[in-house]
Motif scaffolding. Structure first.
Motif, PDB file in Angstrom:
ATOM      1  N   ALA A 119       0.820  -1.206   0.000  1.00  0.00           N
ATOM      2  CA  ALA A 119       0.000   0.000   0.000  1.00  0.00           C
ATOM      3  C   ALA A 119       0.857   1.261   0.000  1.00  0.00           C
ATOM      4  N   ILE A 120       1.900   1.273   0.806  1.00  0.00           N
ATOM      5  CA  ILE A 120       2.766   2.462   0.856  1.00  0.00           C
ATOM      6  C   ILE A 120       3.445   2.674  -0.491  1.00  0.00           C
ATOM      7  N   ASP A 121       3.909   1.597  -1.109  1.00  0.00           N
ATOM      8  CA  ASP A 121       4.526   1.729  -2.436  1.00  0.00           C
ATOM      9  C   ASP A 121       3.532   2.267  -3.458  1.00  0.00           C
ATOM     10  N   ALA A 122       2.273   1.873  -3.343  1.00  0.00           N
ATOM     11  CA  ALA A 122       1.271   2.258  -4.339  1.00  0.00           C
ATOM     12  C   ALA A 122       0.697   3.659  -4.118  1.00  0.00           C
ATOM     13  N   VAL A 123       0.426   4.022  -2.867  1.00  0.00           N
ATOM     14  CA  VAL A 123      -0.292   5.291  -2.632  1.00  0.00           C
ATOM     15  C   VAL A 123       0.499   6.307  -1.817  1.00  0.00           C
TER      16      VAL A 123
ATOM     17  N   GLN B 101       1.502   9.191   3.282  1.00  0.00           N
ATOM     18  CA  GLN B 101       0.427  10.031   3.816  1.00  0.00           C
ATOM     19  C   GLN B 101      -0.943   9.433   3.536  1.00  0.00           C
ATOM     20  N   THR B 102      -1.144   8.949   2.334  1.00  0.00           N
ATOM     21  CA  THR B 102      -2.429   8.336   2.007  1.00  0.00           C
ATOM     22  C   THR B 102      -2.626   7.061   2.815  1.00  0.00           C
ATOM     23  N   PHE B 103      -1.539   6.279   2.970  1.00  0.00           N
ATOM     24  CA  PHE B 103      -1.659   5.061   3.763  1.00  0.00           C
ATOM     25  C   PHE B 103      -1.959   5.385   5.221  1.00  0.00           C
ATOM     26  N   ALA B 104      -1.433   6.478   5.732  1.00  0.00           N
ATOM     27  CA  ALA B 104      -1.765   6.902   7.098  1.00  0.00           C
ATOM     28  C   ALA B 104      -3.257   7.164   7.219  1.00  0.00           C
ATOM     29  N   THR B 105      -3.864   7.720   6.178  1.00  0.00           N
ATOM     30  CA  THR B 105      -5.310   7.944   6.166  1.00  0.00           C
ATOM     31  C   THR B 105      -6.054   6.620   6.262  1.00  0.00           C
ATOM     32  N   VAL B 106      -5.569   5.609   5.553  1.00  0.00           N
ATOM     33  CA  VAL B 106      -6.189   4.278   5.614  1.00  0.00           C
ATOM     34  C   VAL B 106      -6.154   3.760   7.050  1.00  0.00           C
TER      35      VAL B 106
ATOM     36  N   VAL C  16      -7.826 -10.925  -2.395  1.00  0.00           N
ATOM     37  CA  VAL C  16      -8.110  -9.638  -3.051  1.00  0.00           C
ATOM     38  C   VAL C  16      -6.872  -8.748  -3.009  1.00  0.00           C
ATOM     39  N   ALA C  17      -6.200  -8.710  -1.871  1.00  0.00           N
ATOM     40  CA  ALA C  17      -4.982  -7.898  -1.743  1.00  0.00           C
ATOM     41  C   ALA C  17      -3.903  -8.398  -2.699  1.00  0.00           C
ATOM     42  N   ALA C  18      -3.771  -9.717  -2.843  1.00  0.00           N
ATOM     43  CA  ALA C  18      -2.787 -10.277  -3.773  1.00  0.00           C
ATOM     44  C   ALA C  18      -3.137  -9.891  -5.211  1.00  0.00           C
ATOM     45  N   TYR C  19      -4.417  -9.936  -5.533  1.00  0.00           N
ATOM     46  CA  TYR C  19      -4.858  -9.520  -6.868  1.00  0.00           C
ATOM     47  C   TYR C  19      -4.520  -8.046  -7.108  1.00  0.00           C
ATOM     48  N   LEU C  20      -4.800  -7.216  -6.117  1.00  0.00           N
ATOM     49  CA  LEU C  20      -4.488  -5.800  -6.246  1.00  0.00           C
ATOM     50  C   LEU C  20      -2.984  -5.571  -6.412  1.00  0.00           C
ATOM     51  N   ALA C  21      -2.198  -6.349  -5.669  1.00  0.00           N
ATOM     52  CA  ALA C  21      -0.745  -6.208  -5.772  1.00  0.00           C
ATOM     53  C   ALA C  21      -0.258  -6.528  -7.179  1.00  0.00           C
ATOM     54  N   ALA C  22      -0.923  -7.471  -7.836  1.00  0.00           N
ATOM     55  CA  ALA C  22      -0.558  -7.839  -9.199  1.00  0.00           C
ATOM     56  C   ALA C  22      -1.037  -6.811 -10.220  1.00  0.00           C
ATOM     57  N   HIS C  23      -1.986  -5.999  -9.828  1.00  0.00           N
ATOM     58  CA  HIS C  23      -2.564  -4.978 -10.715  1.00  0.00           C
ATOM     59  C   HIS C  23      -2.464  -3.617 -10.022  1.00  0.00           C
ATOM     60  N   ALA C  24      -1.243  -3.117  -9.901  1.00  0.00           N
ATOM     61  CA  ALA C  24      -0.955  -1.910  -9.109  1.00  0.00           C
ATOM     62  C   ALA C  24      -1.881  -0.723  -9.371  1.00  0.00           C
ATOM     63  N   PRO C  25      -2.348  -0.466 -10.588  1.00  0.00           N
ATOM     64  CA  PRO C  25      -3.220   0.697 -10.771  1.00  0.00           C
ATOM     65  C   PRO C  25      -4.552   0.602 -10.003  1.00  0.00           C
ATOM     66  N   LEU C  26      -4.929  -0.613  -9.588  1.00  0.00           N
ATOM     67  CA  LEU C  26      -6.172  -0.782  -8.835  1.00  0.00           C
ATOM     68  C   LEU C  26      -6.023  -0.408  -7.361  1.00  0.00           C
ATOM     69  N   ILE C  27      -4.792  -0.253  -6.891  1.00  0.00           N
ATOM     70  CA  ILE C  27      -4.559   0.073  -5.490  1.00  0.00           C
ATOM     71  C   ILE C  27      -4.732   1.575  -5.302  1.00  0.00           C
ATOM     72  N   THR C  28      -5.827   1.920  -4.635  1.00  0.00           N
ATOM     73  CA  THR C  28      -6.121   3.321  -4.343  1.00  0.00           C
ATOM     74  C   THR C  28      -6.578   3.428  -2.898  1.00  0.00           C
ATOM     75  N   LEU C  29      -6.748   4.654  -2.458  1.00  0.00           N
ATOM     76  CA  LEU C  29      -7.293   4.874  -1.124  1.00  0.00           C
ATOM     77  C   LEU C  29      -8.630   4.156  -0.986  1.00  0.00           C
ATOM     78  N   TRP C  30      -9.424   4.154  -2.042  1.00  0.00           N
ATOM     79  CA  TRP C  30     -10.789   3.614  -1.990  1.00  0.00           C
ATOM     80  C   TRP C  30     -10.835   2.102  -2.083  1.00  0.00           C
ATOM     81  N   THR C  31      -9.759   1.466  -2.485  1.00  0.00           N
ATOM     82  CA  THR C  31      -9.705  -0.004  -2.407  1.00  0.00           C
ATOM     83  C   THR C  31      -9.026  -0.452  -1.116  1.00  0.00           C
ATOM     84  N   LEU C  32      -8.108   0.358  -0.623  1.00  0.00           N
ATOM     85  CA  LEU C  32      -7.393  -0.016   0.602  1.00  0.00           C
ATOM     86  C   LEU C  32      -8.250   0.116   1.853  1.00  0.00           C
TER      87      LEU C  32
END
Length: 187
Positions: free
Chosen positions: A60-64, A67-72, A113-129
């Motif tokens: 998550a930190i790598d993707a967003v 600061q955004t991960f702190a929001t999560v 689901v997290a593994a799928y998101l990790a494989a598809h980095a553009p899907l990792i957003t604040l709203w998926t995390l």
């Protein structure tokens, strides 16, 4: 009536409310084996949770970003407060084994689901995390509450044994957390 020093009637209310019939006597060998197996299962379960959370956080930190991960983290922590009440209702309505099985299955699904998101980095957003994090928190609380509700049944209401087992489970949770954090920092 509020309890005050020297107020006998209010002290009787407190004594009556806190008095619990304690099952005394030795804990059966079968109960001891069950608690030992349960302790090992708890150790592995919490270790798996720690590995998942370390991987989830890193991804998550790598993707967003931090600061955004702190929001999560903030949102999921705040959300876990009312969800604790929902967990209490679930524990009252479902059997502890159902909660443990269901919680474990749902955590596995969240991991998938997290593994799928990790494989598809553009899907990792604040709203998926945020939903993944909230569900993870909810299920961890459900599993811990489910475990806590099984212990008195295994030990037949023996208060001393229940307290010792709860202390052991807290030690396992804290110990695995420390080791997991150190391992995560090392990795």
């Amino acid at each position: 009536i509020s309890p005050r020093l020297g107020h006998a009637a209010s002290m009787e209310i407190i004594r009556a409310a806190t008095a619990t019939p304690a099952a005394e006597g030795p804990v059966s060998a079968e109960a001891k084996r069950t608690i030992k197996a349960f302790s090992w299962a708890r150790t592995f379960s919490i270790a798996a949770y720690m590995v998942y959370m370390l991987a989830f956080s890193s991804m998550a930190i790598d993707a967003v970003g931090r600061q955004t991960f702190a929001t999560v983290g903030i949102v999921s922590s705040v959300a876990s407060i009312p969800l604790a009440f929902v967990n209490g209702v679930l524990v009252d309505k479902l059997a502890p084994r159902q909660i443990l099985r269901g919680g474990s299955l749902l955590l596995a699904a969240v991991g998938a689901v997290a593994a799928y998101l990790a494989a598809h980095a553009p899907l990792i957003t604040l709203w998926t995390l945020i939903p993944l994090s909230i569900v993870t928190q909810f299920m961890l609380i459900a599993i811990l509450v489910g475990e806590g509700s099984i212990v008195p049944k295994i030990l037949g209401g023996n208060q001393k044994a229940i307290q010792s087992t709860n202390a052991l489970f807290d030690l396992i949770f804290s110990g695995v957390g420390v080791v997991g954090s150190l391992a995560g920092g090392w990795l």
